[in-house]
Design a protein around this motif. Sequence first.
Motif, PDB file in Angstrom:
ATOM      1  N   LYS A  84       0.817  -1.217   0.000  1.00 30.08           N
ATOM      2  CA  LYS A  84       0.000   0.000   0.000  1.00 30.08           C
ATOM      3  C   LYS A  84       0.849   1.265   0.000  1.00 30.08           C
ATOM      4  O   LYS A  84       0.426   2.296  -0.517  1.00 30.08           O
ATOM      5  N   PRO A  87       2.292   1.664  -4.170  1.00 32.10           N
ATOM      6  CA  PRO A  87       1.395   1.054  -5.166  1.00 32.10           C
ATOM      7  C   PRO A  87       1.889   1.211  -6.593  1.00 32.10           C
ATOM      8  O   PRO A  87       1.368   0.558  -7.495  1.00 32.10           O
ATOM      9  N   LYS A 135       2.708  -6.879  -9.064  1.00 29.99           N
ATOM     10  CA  LYS A 135       1.566  -6.021  -8.730  1.00 29.99           C
ATOM     11  C   LYS A 135       0.307  -6.487  -9.435  1.00 29.99           C
ATOM     12  O   LYS A 135      -0.803  -6.369  -8.886  1.00 29.99           O
ATOM     13  N   SER A 136       0.449  -7.028 -10.630  1.00 32.72           N
ATOM     14  CA  SER A 136      -0.724  -7.517 -11.347  1.00 32.72           C
ATOM     15  C   SER A 136      -1.448  -8.601 -10.549  1.00 32.72           C
ATOM     16  O   SER A 136      -2.672  -8.733 -10.617  1.00 32.72           O
ATOM     17  N   LYS A 139      -3.384  -6.864  -7.801  1.00 26.87           N
ATOM     18  CA  LYS A 139      -4.566  -6.207  -8.360  1.00 26.87           C
ATOM     19  C   LYS A 139      -5.671  -7.208  -8.658  1.00 26.87           C
ATOM     20  O   LYS A 139      -6.860  -6.871  -8.623  1.00 26.87           O
ATOM     21  N   LYS A 140      -5.292  -8.429  -8.922  1.00 29.93           N
ATOM     22  CA  LYS A 140      -6.279  -9.464  -9.236  1.00 29.93           C
ATOM     23  C   LYS A 140      -6.793 -10.170  -7.990  1.00 29.93           C
ATOM     24  O   LYS A 140      -8.002 -10.370  -7.818  1.00 29.93           O
ATOM     25  N   ASN A 225      -7.949  -0.248  -3.865  1.00 31.87           N
ATOM     26  CA  ASN A 225      -8.003   0.031  -5.298  1.00 31.87           C
ATOM     27  C   ASN A 225      -6.633   0.442  -5.824  1.00 31.87           C
ATOM     28  O   ASN A 225      -6.245   1.613  -5.755  1.00 31.87           O
ATOM     29  N   PHE A 226      -5.877  -0.525  -6.361  1.00 28.94           N
ATOM     30  CA  PHE A 226      -4.568  -0.204  -6.938  1.00 28.94           C
ATOM     31  C   PHE A 226      -4.703   0.711  -8.142  1.00 28.94           C
ATOM     32  O   PHE A 226      -3.871   1.590  -8.360  1.00 28.94           O
ATOM     33  N   ASN A 227      -5.735   0.486  -8.945  1.00 29.40           N
ATOM     34  CA  ASN A 227      -5.898   1.297 -10.156  1.00 29.40           C
ATOM     35  C   ASN A 227      -5.997   2.777  -9.818  1.00 29.40           C
ATOM     36  O   ASN A 227      -5.505   3.626 -10.559  1.00 29.40           O
ATOM     37  N   GLU A 230      -2.155   3.744  -7.772  1.00 27.78           N
ATOM     38  CA  GLU A 230      -0.817   3.413  -8.226  1.00 27.78           C
ATOM     39  C   GLU A 230      -0.066   4.587  -8.848  1.00 27.78           C
ATOM     40  O   GLU A 230       1.164   4.617  -8.830  1.00 27.78           O
TER      41      GLU A 230
END
Length: 240
Positions: A84, A87, A135-136, A139-140, A225-227, A230
Amino acid sequence: MIKKIPVFGTQTLNSFTNLKNLICSIDYPIEILSIVINSENFDFFKDVKEFCDNNIDKNLIEKIDISFHPTNLGCPASWNYHFKSYPFADFFIKSDDDIVFSPGSLSQIVDCLNDYDIVFHDQSCTKYALFGINKSTLKKVGLFDENFYPCNYEDNDYELRCDRLEIRKALFDGLNTTHISSGTSRNITPEEHKNYLAKYIITTEEYFNKKWNNEFGDPMRWDYNFNYRENKIFRYSKYY
């Protein structure tokens, strides 16, 4: 050009020796070494900072982030702290403080993350003591569930979530690392350890079972919410 580790995160309770051995065994370039101290002992924090000030090669480890938490974040929250706080990082290496790397082992983990979503140091029951994660993947799958406080079953929970989403895992057998299993609990008395087990393992097991029996809704839910975060940095630099 060699790909640096954007964030290498670790957490510690009370073992300065373990932490020093971990840091001294790092032989791969790191942008940010993130250390979470879960201890009310401020002298311990000062010792760690003094060690980092005087013994770390800034050509190998560019920046150091030491975060002091006297109330103890617990394992999942400590791990999430690194994710966190940074990000924008493409991938992370998370290590317990009782890991010691042999030459080249960190490089193997980094290389493996090119082909897998999450990489573990071995196939043991303590494989989350050291892992690399893209990180992907975060995010998933999401972050680790901080309701498993202070620890236990956060790894089982994450494993189930990864399996449901068919996350690609790499499990090393014989990676050149040393893990001093239960390195922190060795510093407490048998009676303290017994009380710890009675208080926390039972309650975290109960929460785990309730969660995966859908008593709290969908066990796959998470809300970070990473999107959104980040590409945003909300604080001034605190490195030294």
